[in-house]
Scaffold this active site. Sequence first.
Site, short mmCIF file in Angstrom:
data_model
loop_
_atom_site.label_atom_id
_atom_site.label_comp_id
_atom_site.label_asym_id
_atom_site.label_seq_id
_atom_site.Cartn_x
_atom_site.Cartn_y
_atom_site.Cartn_z
N LYS A 122 0.86 -1.18 0.00
CA LYS A 122 0.00 0.00 0.00
C LYS A 122 0.89 1.22 0.00
O LYS A 122 2.03 1.17 0.47
CB LYS A 122 -0.86 0.02 1.27
CG LYS A 122 -2.09 0.86 1.16
CD LYS A 122 -3.24 0.07 0.59
CE LYS A 122 -4.50 0.87 0.45
NZ LYS A 122 -5.65 -0.02 0.20
N ASP A 162 -7.13 4.33 -4.25
CA ASP A 162 -7.75 4.18 -2.93
C ASP A 162 -8.37 5.56 -2.66
O ASP A 162 -8.61 6.32 -3.62
CB ASP A 162 -6.70 3.78 -1.87
CG ASP A 162 -7.34 3.24 -0.58
OD1 ASP A 162 -7.70 2.06 -0.53
OD2 ASP A 162 -7.49 4.01 0.40
#
Length: 449
Positions: A122, A162
């Site tokens: 991430k 995201d």
Amino acid sequence: MTEIISLIKNKDPEQREFHQAVEEVVESVKPVLERNPEYRRQAVLERITEPERVIMFRVPWLDDDAQVHVNRGFRVEMNSAIGPYKGGLRFHPSVNLGIIKFLAFEQVFKNSLTTLAMGGGKGGSDFNPKGKSDGEVMRFCQSFMAELSRHIGPNTDVPAGDIGVGAREIGFLFGMYKKLRNEFTGVLTGKSLDWGGSLIRPEATGYGTVYFAAEMLATREETLEGKTCLVSGSGNVAQYLTEKVIDLGGKVVTLSDSSGYVFDEEGIDRDKLTYVQQLKNIRRGRIAEYVENYPNAVYTPIDPERDYNPLWAHKADCAFPCATQNEINAKDGENLVNNGVSLISEGANMPSVPAAVDLFIDHGLLYAPGKAANAGGVAVSGLEMAQNSMRLSWPREEVDSRLKEIMKCIHNTCVDASESYGAKGNYVAGANIAGFVKVVNAMLDQGLV
Ligand code: GLU
């Protein structure tokens, strides 16, 4: 096993969200470690909680008035045991290393559940895209990619979107990567359809969260037909989730953003949803405007004095948190249980605090944690990677039916894993155990690396 928690807390005391995510997994996998002494000897918990690599970098950029700004960029490459690192980029002022580490950790288990070959990672930045011009966002993305491009690649690490990173940002990031590397490859997912994107990728997280809910309901011979649903958020996940709930005969009565929420007792139908999509995706406006167009709805701004979110205090059958981590606190959890909600399927990552999760499980709710329920997004990213490798693109029906199949498979995997460890009906235990065992076995197969 509690040693691992003190270990990570001592190492990085300020990373609260990361501790929270690890504590939940450790609690679930205790019986697995008890049955497998080899896992203990191999220090699997110590290994799986330490990122393989952490990249932190300066992102300088110029605003429209030629003023220089500096943000911090991150990429946490958590685990590559079962495939290249995979996971989104988040641009939001709350981003720090602890948040990115928790998201990367969650991603490892989520990706493992999808059945596809993807490791976990991430990244992101504390850059706030809100109120920035397209030019500013482009210059920020270019500067961000100038550094990130050294660390990623279609067989190494494949970022995606995201919070704060959608089609516009992916376009700018991809353009810069291509220019720097002189390569047109599937290095990012969530691309536009005309240059390597997959059909259904924008819809996938929201649709998948609803498919998962439908699977859970089917275990009680129920469907979404006629069910009243609370939804938080109004971004990509919330929008497509609302669409799928409408498709399956349910009624969505709330949507929110960081300023407040709307309650529309009559239900948000297709036309109203189209209005929200225009408002949020094109005009980049606030959800408060909804009530100007639909005066029967009520807007409630966030009140920092209040210790609960009134969105979760409406009478309903189902709840779909699609905003952000820890948005459902213990009091919200109590309100949901007391108001008759019997299903919670998480479109966001870790939106419920541990006390709320315990409450849902103790009261026998159908409760699906984000790492299982929202895995449809990254699953279709995996399908986008497959299509990119083949230089093909599959029709909408094919991607959608694969997504549906994957969500069903994740559901059944969670049920089986929870049952084989005596935790029937506990989707948290099921998701953590199944995700964990696959990754840990792959790590052990590959030796101490
Ligand atoms: N950010 C999404 C998630 O939380 C999608 C990641 C991806 O597609 O790589 O799973």
